[in-house]
Write a protein that holds these residues in place. Structure first.
Motif, PDB file in Angstrom:
ATOM      1  N   ASP A  10      -5.707  10.566   8.383  1.00  0.00           N
ATOM      2  CA  ASP A  10      -4.653  11.480   8.817  1.00  0.00           C
ATOM      3  C   ASP A  10      -5.202  12.463   9.844  1.00  0.00           C
ATOM      4  OD1 ASP A  10      -2.458  13.117   9.082  1.00  0.00           O
ATOM      5  OD2 ASP A  10      -2.554  13.954   7.063  1.00  0.00           O
ATOM      6  N   ALA A  11      -6.373  13.007   9.551  1.00  0.00           N
ATOM      7  CA  ALA A  11      -6.990  13.962  10.471  1.00  0.00           C
ATOM      8  C   ALA A  11      -7.343  13.310  11.804  1.00  0.00           C
ATOM      9  CB  ALA A  11      -8.255  14.553   9.830  1.00  0.00           C
ATOM     10  N   GLY A  12      -7.585  12.006  11.769  1.00  0.00           N
ATOM     11  CA  GLY A  12      -7.918  11.296  13.003  1.00  0.00           C
ATOM     12  C   GLY A  12      -6.720  10.968  13.861  1.00  0.00           C
ATOM     13  N   GLY A  13      -5.529  11.288  13.385  1.00  0.00           N
ATOM     14  CA  GLY A  13      -4.336  11.043  14.180  1.00  0.00           C
ATOM     15  C   GLY A  13      -3.628   9.759  13.783  1.00  0.00           C
ATOM     16  N   GLU A  14      -2.534   9.490  14.468  1.00  0.00           N
ATOM     17  CA  GLU A  14      -1.681   8.350  14.123  1.00  0.00           C
ATOM     18  C   GLU A  14      -2.426   7.028  14.232  1.00  0.00           C
ATOM     19  OE1 GLU A  14       2.735   6.493  15.237  1.00  0.00           O
ATOM     20  OE2 GLU A  14       1.971   8.276  16.279  1.00  0.00           O
ATOM     21  N   ALA A  15      -3.266   6.875  15.265  1.00  0.00           N
ATOM     22  CA  ALA A  15      -3.981   5.603  15.452  1.00  0.00           C
ATOM     23  C   ALA A  15      -4.933   5.333  14.291  1.00  0.00           C
ATOM     24  CB  ALA A  15      -4.741   5.618  16.771  1.00  0.00           C
ATOM     25  N   ALA A  16      -5.642   6.386  13.831  1.00  0.00           N
ATOM     26  CA  ALA A  16      -6.584   6.208  12.716  1.00  0.00           C
ATOM     27  C   ALA A  16      -5.835   5.885  11.434  1.00  0.00           C
ATOM     28  CB  ALA A  16      -7.418   7.473  12.544  1.00  0.00           C
ATOM     29  N   PHE A  17      -4.722   6.565  11.202  1.00  0.00           N
ATOM     30  CA  PHE A  17      -3.931   6.300  10.004  1.00  0.00           C
ATOM     31  C   PHE A  17      -3.359   4.891  10.048  1.00  0.00           C
ATOM     32  CE2 PHE A  17      -0.142   6.348   7.358  1.00  0.00           C
ATOM     33  CZ  PHE A  17      -0.551   7.074   6.247  1.00  0.00           C
ATOM     34  N   ALA A  18      -2.864   4.481  11.221  1.00  0.00           N
ATOM     35  CA  ALA A  18      -2.308   3.135  11.373  1.00  0.00           C
ATOM     36  C   ALA A  18      -3.375   2.079  11.121  1.00  0.00           C
ATOM     37  CB  ALA A  18      -1.709   2.967  12.765  1.00  0.00           C
ATOM     38  N   GLY A  19      -4.614   2.361  11.544  1.00  0.00           N
ATOM     39  CA  GLY A  19      -5.697   1.409  11.309  1.00  0.00           C
ATOM     40  C   GLY A  19      -5.968   1.211   9.831  1.00  0.00           C
ATOM     41  N   LEU A  20      -5.860   2.292   9.052  1.00  0.00           N
ATOM     42  CA  LEU A  20      -6.046   2.185   7.607  1.00  0.00           C
ATOM     43  C   LEU A  20      -4.911   1.391   6.971  1.00  0.00           C
ATOM     44  CD1 LEU A  20      -7.526   3.006   4.988  1.00  0.00           C
ATOM     45  CD2 LEU A  20      -6.173   5.120   5.008  1.00  0.00           C
ATOM     46  N   ALA A  21      -3.679   1.717   7.350  1.00  0.00           N
ATOM     47  CA  ALA A  21      -2.507   1.039   6.773  1.00  0.00           C
ATOM     48  C   ALA A  21      -2.431  -0.421   7.210  1.00  0.00           C
ATOM     49  CB  ALA A  21      -1.234   1.780   7.165  1.00  0.00           C
ATOM     50  N   GLU A  22      -2.969  -0.715   8.388  1.00  0.00           N
ATOM     51  CA  GLU A  22      -2.868  -2.063   8.948  1.00  0.00           C
ATOM     52  C   GLU A  22      -3.543  -3.105   8.063  1.00  0.00           C
ATOM     53  OE1 GLU A  22      -1.442  -4.771  11.733  1.00  0.00           O
ATOM     54  OE2 GLU A  22      -1.067  -2.604  11.620  1.00  0.00           O
ATOM     55  N   ARG A  23      -4.516  -2.699   7.263  1.00  0.00           N
ATOM     56  CA  ARG A  23      -5.205  -3.649   6.380  1.00  0.00           C
ATOM     57  C   ARG A  23      -4.233  -4.336   5.421  1.00  0.00           C
ATOM     58  NH1 ARG A  23      -9.977   0.374   4.228  1.00  0.00           N
ATOM     59  NH2 ARG A  23     -10.904   0.903   6.258  1.00  0.00           N
ATOM     60  N   TYR A  24      -3.131  -3.673   5.143  1.00  0.00           N
ATOM     61  CA  TYR A  24      -2.194  -4.172   4.140  1.00  0.00           C
ATOM     62  C   TYR A  24      -0.980  -4.860   4.754  1.00  0.00           C
ATOM     63  CZ  TYR A  24      -5.053  -0.911   1.494  1.00  0.00           C
ATOM     64  OH  TYR A  24      -6.116  -0.254   0.933  1.00  0.00           O
ATOM     65  N   ARG A  25      -0.948  -4.961   6.077  1.00  0.00           N
ATOM     66  CA  ARG A  25       0.239  -5.524   6.729  1.00  0.00           C
ATOM     67  C   ARG A  25       0.540  -6.925   6.220  1.00  0.00           C
ATOM     68  NH1 ARG A  25       3.324  -5.176  11.513  1.00  0.00           N
ATOM     69  NH2 ARG A  25       2.158  -3.370  12.255  1.00  0.00           N
ATOM     70  N   TRP A  26      -0.509  -7.757   6.086  1.00  0.00           N
ATOM     71  CA  TRP A  26      -0.269  -9.163   5.734  1.00  0.00           C
ATOM     72  C   TRP A  26       0.421  -9.285   4.379  1.00  0.00           C
ATOM     73  CZ3 TRP A  26      -2.010 -12.088   1.625  1.00  0.00           C
ATOM     74  CH2 TRP A  26      -2.961 -11.496   0.798  1.00  0.00           C
ATOM     75  N   GLU A  27      -0.030  -8.505   3.376  1.00  0.00           N
ATOM     76  CA  GLU A  27       0.577  -8.650   2.055  1.00  0.00           C
ATOM     77  C   GLU A  27       1.910  -7.926   1.963  1.00  0.00           C
ATOM     78  OE1 GLU A  27      -1.300  -6.479  -1.298  1.00  0.00           O
ATOM     79  OE2 GLU A  27      -2.984  -6.174   0.093  1.00  0.00           O
ATOM     80  N   LEU A  28       2.089  -6.850   2.728  1.00  0.00           N
ATOM     81  CA  LEU A  28       3.395  -6.189   2.781  1.00  0.00           C
ATOM     82  C   LEU A  28       4.427  -7.105   3.430  1.00  0.00           C
ATOM     83  CD1 LEU A  28       2.332  -2.578   3.849  1.00  0.00           C
ATOM     84  CD2 LEU A  28       3.093  -3.320   1.573  1.00  0.00           C
ATOM     85  N   ARG A  29       3.989  -7.893   4.414  1.00  0.00           N
ATOM     86  CA  ARG A  29       4.894  -8.855   5.054  1.00  0.00           C
ATOM     87  C   ARG A  29       5.361  -9.894   4.040  1.00  0.00           C
ATOM     88  NH1 ARG A  29       1.510 -11.137   8.501  1.00  0.00           N
ATOM     89  NH2 ARG A  29       1.955  -9.918  10.373  1.00  0.00           N
ATOM     90  N   VAL A  30       4.441 -10.388   3.234  1.00  0.00           N
ATOM     91  CA  VAL A  30       4.806 -11.361   2.201  1.00  0.00           C
ATOM     92  C   VAL A  30       5.762 -10.726   1.192  1.00  0.00           C
ATOM     93  CG1 VAL A  30       3.942 -12.814   0.323  1.00  0.00           C
ATOM     94  CG2 VAL A  30       2.684 -12.689   2.472  1.00  0.00           C
ATOM     95  N   HIS A  31       5.483  -9.496   0.789  1.00  0.00           N
ATOM     96  CA  HIS A  31       6.340  -8.800  -0.172  1.00  0.00           C
ATOM     97  C   HIS A  31       7.754  -8.625   0.379  1.00  0.00           C
ATOM     98  CE1 HIS A  31       7.550  -6.139  -3.371  1.00  0.00           C
ATOM     99  NE2 HIS A  31       7.733  -5.132  -2.541  1.00  0.00           N
ATOM    100  N   CYS A  32       7.859  -8.159   1.609  1.00  0.00           N
ATOM    101  CA  CYS A  32       9.189  -7.978   2.218  1.00  0.00           C
ATOM    102  C   CYS A  32       9.891  -9.312   2.403  1.00  0.00           C
ATOM    103  CB  CYS A  32       9.056  -7.251   3.561  1.00  0.00           C
ATOM    104  SG  CYS A  32       8.522  -5.528   3.421  1.00  0.00           S
TER     105      CYS A  32
END
Length: 328
Positions: A10-32
């Protein structure tokens, strides 16, 4: 501490936060995708999930894992979508299985987590029986909240308490929803064995090869030999289906046979995998052209060495599979 990692991102800004959340994109895609049955809509809802996560990042207090927090956001985004776009499977023709017009295939290449040494060990391999098209069709018969409960409890293995916390339900309400959901799901699932392989078997690969060869040669007799007696062919979003070997073979004869009114040219097949099932991307070369253009993606379900179901999708799904629009 995970909360510290999130705070640092969060302190690193939107790009840093997005990089952390991006790890879960693949399984969130399957869930959705399980929640919605549409690959395109799942992609949109994952993007909405990541935007909401950034917007409401201050609400993550570390009481749950970051992964569970993202699942809560994704599930609620899907429930909001389904509230705005209510829909029910349409009754099939002549009492046949229901039609799910919004159904789309899911590329197997996106079912595996990216190589990330920091990814959580909680992420499990996507089991075949929970991603096959038959499962996706069956689960669409459930009300949205029951669907979410069943996915979280029976597919992802969350506890009743964890599921209740995510959905804002009591443990008793979660158990009641699950008890109502399971019989409906069983009623719409095909009868078959369990424990199917994640990777294509030699039998499936050979069956797909023969399927493509029969398709390319317009060999309807060879095509019919691959089908079970009660095989079903559907073509979402079109409300058409054909049931039984003779009906499906007759349709294939009309569509592929050089002497038929529907014949449009030569075919070429490319093997792919969708929803942990064998599939053929079909390309058509018309008499006045020199290239084969994307035409249909046939996903097949195999039981006991025969094709028991064919689900045919239009060329608009090719891009998600990384397939070209045309072949030389």
């Amino acid at each position: 501490m995970e909360s510290e990692s999130v705070a640092a991102a969060d302190a690193g800004g939107e790009a840093a936060f997005a990089g952390l959340a991006e790890r879960y994109r693949w399984e969130l895609r399957v869930h959705c995708y399980r929640m919605l049955g549409s690959f395109d809509e799942a992609e949109d809802l994952v993007q909405e999930t990541l935007l909401r996560a950034w917007r409401y990042r201050g609400s993550f207090q570390g009481r749950s894992t970051f992964r569970a927090w993202l699942y809560r956001i994704a599930t609620n985004a899907c429930l909001d979508f389904l509230d705005r776009h209510p829909r029910q499977p349409a009754a099939g023709e002549a009492g046949g299985p229901a039609e799910v017009g919004w159904l789309q295939p899911f590329p197997d290449r996106l079912l595996e987590p990216p190589a990330d040494p920091e990814a959580e060990p909680e992420a499990v391999v996507v089991a075949r029986e929970t991603i096959e098209l038959a499962f996706l069709v069956a689960i669409q018969h459930l009300p949205a909240r029951q669907r979410a409960v069943l996915i979280l409890r029976d597919v992802l293995g969350w506890s009743a308490a964890e599921t209740g916390e995510l959905l804002g339900m009591s443990v008793a309400a979660v158990k009641s929803a699950l008890q109502r959901a399971r019989p409906v799901l069983r009623a719409h699932l095909p009868q078959r064995g369990s424990g199917q392989a994640l990777v294509p078997t030699a039998q499936e690969r050979e069956l797909l090869r023969r399927f493509m060869t029969a398709h390319e040669r317009a060999d309807i007799a060879a095509f019919a030999q691959l089908l079970s007696a009660d095989v079903r062919l559907s073509m979402p979003p079109l409300p058409y289906s054909f049931v039984g070997r003779s009906e499906v073979a007759a349709f294939a004869g009309n569509a592929l046979g050089p002497g038929s009114a529907l014949h449009q040219g030569r075919w070429r097949g490319v093997p792919v995998r969708a929803n942990r099932q064998p599939a053929m991307a079909g390309y058509l070369c018309r008499p006045d052209e020199q290239v084969y253009r994307a035409q249909v993606l046939n996903v097949v379900r195999v039981e006991d060495g025969q094709i028991v179901e064919i689900t045919a999708f239009g060329p608009e799904v090719f891009a998600a599979f990384g397939l070209p629009a045309a072949l030389p």
